[in-house]
Design an enzyme around this catalytic site. Sequence first.
Site, mmCIF file in Angstrom:
data_model
loop_
_atom_site.group_PDB
_atom_site.id
_atom_site.type_symbol
_atom_site.label_atom_id
_atom_site.label_comp_id
_atom_site.label_asym_id
_atom_site.label_seq_id
_atom_site.Cartn_x
_atom_site.Cartn_y
_atom_site.Cartn_z
ATOM 1 N N GLU A 1 0.817 -1.218 0.000
ATOM 2 C CA GLU A 1 0.000 0.000 0.000
ATOM 3 C C GLU A 1 0.847 1.263 0.000
ATOM 4 O O GLU A 1 0.500 2.252 -0.648
ATOM 5 C CB GLU A 1 -0.959 -0.001 1.196
ATOM 6 C CG GLU A 1 -2.044 -1.056 1.126
ATOM 7 C CD GLU A 1 -2.886 -0.969 -0.137
ATOM 8 O OE1 GLU A 1 -2.950 0.116 -0.734
ATOM 9 O OE2 GLU A 1 -3.457 -1.993 -0.522
ATOM 10 N N TYR B 1 -6.737 6.441 3.681
ATOM 11 C CA TYR B 1 -6.819 5.395 2.655
ATOM 12 C C TYR B 1 -6.048 4.151 3.096
ATOM 13 O O TYR B 1 -6.582 3.028 3.084
ATOM 14 C CB TYR B 1 -6.268 5.866 1.289
ATOM 15 C CG TYR B 1 -5.988 4.668 0.437
ATOM 16 C CD1 TYR B 1 -7.018 3.983 -0.195
ATOM 17 C CD2 TYR B 1 -4.703 4.112 0.370
ATOM 18 C CE1 TYR B 1 -6.798 2.810 -0.879
ATOM 19 C CE2 TYR B 1 -4.473 2.941 -0.310
ATOM 20 C CZ TYR B 1 -5.512 2.296 -0.943
ATOM 21 O OH TYR B 1 -5.296 1.127 -1.596
ATOM 22 N N ASP C 1 -9.750 5.936 -2.683
ATOM 23 C CA ASP C 1 -8.600 6.377 -3.471
ATOM 24 C C ASP C 1 -9.122 7.053 -4.738
ATOM 25 O O ASP C 1 -10.326 7.301 -4.871
ATOM 26 C CB ASP C 1 -7.691 5.186 -3.795
ATOM 27 C CG ASP C 1 -8.325 4.281 -4.834
ATOM 28 O OD1 ASP C 1 -9.563 4.259 -4.926
ATOM 29 O OD2 ASP C 1 -7.575 3.598 -5.559
#
Length: 347
Positions: free
Chosen positions: A41, A124, A142
């Site tokens: 991520e 996020y 996102d």
Amino acid sequence: MSQKLSENQAFSNQIISWYRQNPRDLPWRNTHDPYKIWLSEIILQQTRVAQGMPYYYAFSENYPSVQDLAEAPESEVLRLWQGLGYYSRARNLHFCAKYIWFELKGKFPSTYDELIKLKGVGSYTAAAISSFAFGEVRAVVDGNVFRVLARYFGISTDIASGKGKTEFEALANQLISRDNPGEYNQAIMDFGSRMCVPKNPDCPNCPLKSSCFAFSKNMISDLPVKINKTKIKDRALNYLIIRCGNRWVWKQRSSGDIWTGLFDFPEIDHNPFSSQHPAQQYPKNYKHILSHQKLTATFSEVEIPEQEAQKLEEWCETQGYSLVEENHIEYLAKPKLIVNFLTDQGF
DNA sequence: AATTCGGGGGG
DNA sequence: CCCCCAGAATT
């Protein structure tokens, strides 16, 4: 059950249904290891999957666990990140690995509220890790999610504003599957990146077109609304390569500017050498675009005789510069602009 | 709320 | 040339 709720459920069911018929095989989807998911991520923030993929493999192989990353020197982590950009991601990643391994005794934070406290982990990324690794019901928002929701529900709030962020996160958290939050999050991002793409989306083949606001109103190209205010400034970088034998003067960039922690060269002004020794300028100018600066770099070179080596060493000491042997240059983390220059010189 | 952080890909 | 990309921190 209210009509609103059933409509929301229909949306998420169709998103997941599409996803199950069009899955991408991505390496971080084959694990629940929070370390690997966190790593992926961070790498993928503002970065396309195709661009981040080789970095994910490199980090996974060099640092298979949070302990391996925690015990690595920062110079090595930055060198491995070289070329990916937004280098604070790498520094924060390394900082957090040390924190998790040495302070938390290796126990990875496991809730949204704990994860979002980590440096480099925002709303996020905390939602992504908590849902993918721990099954927490927390919707990711996102760029893909902004686009899908803005079009499908006809929301024209500026997605770059704080109001937009709040509004879309609230909607996303109403839509997320309670039974399978991680899969829903993967699904809507995949749907946005492959079906509901920014330009020329494949609406005729979209399973959601019949209930999509933007499609029915012919507003696909109008949504989402994003008000961009960033203006790009021109900036000149006039580098001086100071060489003494096979050693070069390198400068590690400090915080408060671009490329923090990476190595480039001193700039040509305010050095005590180029006035006494002839400096030769390379003919080619290097242009380099950042998100907010347009760089134009020149490179000059000055050779310092061995007799003045001690004077050079002392000057480097006072300036905080490093004299680096040529065969060690490859191990320095360098901006792409510098890598481009070195490549042209045969390095 | 606005600005600052990289680099690459696509229309 | 423009915009966008599995955003976040700082001011």
